[in-house]
Design an enzyme around this catalytic site. Structure first.
Site, short mmCIF file in Angstrom:
data_model
loop_
_atom_site.label_atom_id
_atom_site.label_comp_id
_atom_site.label_asym_id
_atom_site.label_seq_id
_atom_site.Cartn_x
_atom_site.Cartn_y
_atom_site.Cartn_z
N SER A 34 0.80 -4.59 -2.61
CA SER A 34 0.09 -5.84 -2.35
C SER A 34 -0.75 -6.29 -3.54
O SER A 34 -1.09 -7.46 -3.63
CB SER A 34 -0.79 -5.71 -1.11
OG SER A 34 -1.91 -4.92 -1.39
N LYS A 81 -8.12 -5.11 -1.84
CA LYS A 81 -7.82 -6.53 -2.03
C LYS A 81 -8.79 -7.13 -3.03
O LYS A 81 -9.74 -6.48 -3.46
CB LYS A 81 -7.99 -7.30 -0.71
CG LYS A 81 -7.11 -6.84 0.43
CD LYS A 81 -5.70 -7.34 0.32
CE LYS A 81 -4.83 -6.71 1.38
NZ LYS A 81 -3.67 -6.04 0.93
#
Lengths: 164, 154
Positions: A34, A81
């Site tokens: 990701s 993230k």
């Protein structure tokens, strides 16, 4: 006698270690794609990053910081993230239920760098700052990838309006 | 000579303080701690300035049940803690306050409400709360002494 002193050192050594990991920081392996291309650029090698707990002790994060947080969907899972927007910002979302979202008080908007292959705020919405676990400072392993992780936003992902 | 002795003694004392500080940190972080609650949201069960003993083991193992009183970080201000009762677990149907319709608690979230429903900022205002924000479960009240009681049953 030897056993007794060993027990004593373990009894006192373990809490010191845990406290250090809790307050200063620790090294963790990054799984998944990701955050490509910043983390895990190849498929073979996984990166190890240093996560600083000290940097987030009063929940101060900036736009562009790479952070690790407890997943809002599964409390056993930690995700890594990038912070895109802070409270009060208006963000242009990518496939969330509303096109434009104003980030509520005490929340932030996080996204993975690898748009389209990441489970982030575009799926679960703004996340509470209390879920932030640590801030990723640098890649420590493998040695060929030693580098600091800089706070930078992808060009097109800057919030539409910034509160501060 | 005495100076060196003094230095040695200082290092020894610092080491002891550090050891016990770390031991305290681990106990309070992983086993249990004491919390003073304030505010009217949990009346009549809890009143302002009661001191509660809370444990961190059940939330860590995720054995929380409906009816447990828990301490969580506030979703709107992470520096503040809230003390509420768990009303709904993931998959339960609960009744909202502002959009007055029932909704289903999503995965990884819980629905929290204060016992004093007319004066409590809780899930009816800010929606379901992620389980990751839950810190501990209230076991008993330890202060005031004449109101000491267990708080684990509904």
């Amino acid at each position: 006698m030897f056993l007794k002193s060993l027990c004593k050192s373990v009894l006192f050594g373990v809490p010191i270690g845990i406290t250090f990991l809790d307050t200063v920081g620790y090294v963790a392996r990054v799984e998944g794609i990701s955050m490509q291309p910043v983390l895990n650029p190849g498929t073979k090698n996984t990166d190890y990053v240093f996560l600083s707990r000290w940097s987030v002790r009063d929940y101060q994060v900036k736009r562009g910081d790479v952070i690790s947080l407890v997943s809002p969907k599964d409390p056993n899972q930690k995700i890594i993230k990038r912070v895109v927007a802070l409270e009060g910002d208006v963000v242009n979302t990518l496939g969330y239920k509303n096109q434009y979202v104003k980030i509520p008080e005490g929340h932030c908007w996080v996204e993975g760098d690898h748009t389209g292959h990441t489970l982030d705020s575009n799926t679960f919405g703004p996340v509470s700052l209390g879920l932030i676990n640590a801030k990723a400072l640098c890649i420590v392993w493998p040695p060929s990838r030693w580098q600091n992780l800089e706070a930078k936003l992808p060009n097109n992902r800057s919030p539409i309006s910034k509160s501060i | 000579m005495t100076f060196i002795k003094f230095i040695g003694k200082t290092i020894g004392v610092t080491g002891y303080v550090l050891q016990y500080a770390c031991l305290t940190h681990c106990t309070f972080e992983y086993v249990g701690d004491f919390v003073m609650c304030s505010g009217p949201s949990m009346e009549p069960t809890l009143e302002s300035n009661n001191i509660l003993f809370t444990e961190h083991i059940t939330p860590r193992l995720q054995r929380l049940k409906r009816g447990d009183i828990i301490i969580a970080k506030s979703p709107v201000n992470p520096k503040q803690n809230i003390c509420k009762r768990i009303i709904g677990l993931p998959g339960d149907k609960v009744r909202g306050h502002f959009p007055k319709r029932s909704q289903i608690v999503p995965h990884g979230h819980v629905w929290l409400e204060g016992d004093n429903s007319s004066n409590s900022a809780d899930s009816r205002g800010y929606g379901p709360v992620p389980q990751g924000l839950i810190r501990s479960r209230v076991v008993c009240r330890v202060w005031p002494l004449n109101k000491m009681c267990s708080l684990t049953e509904y």
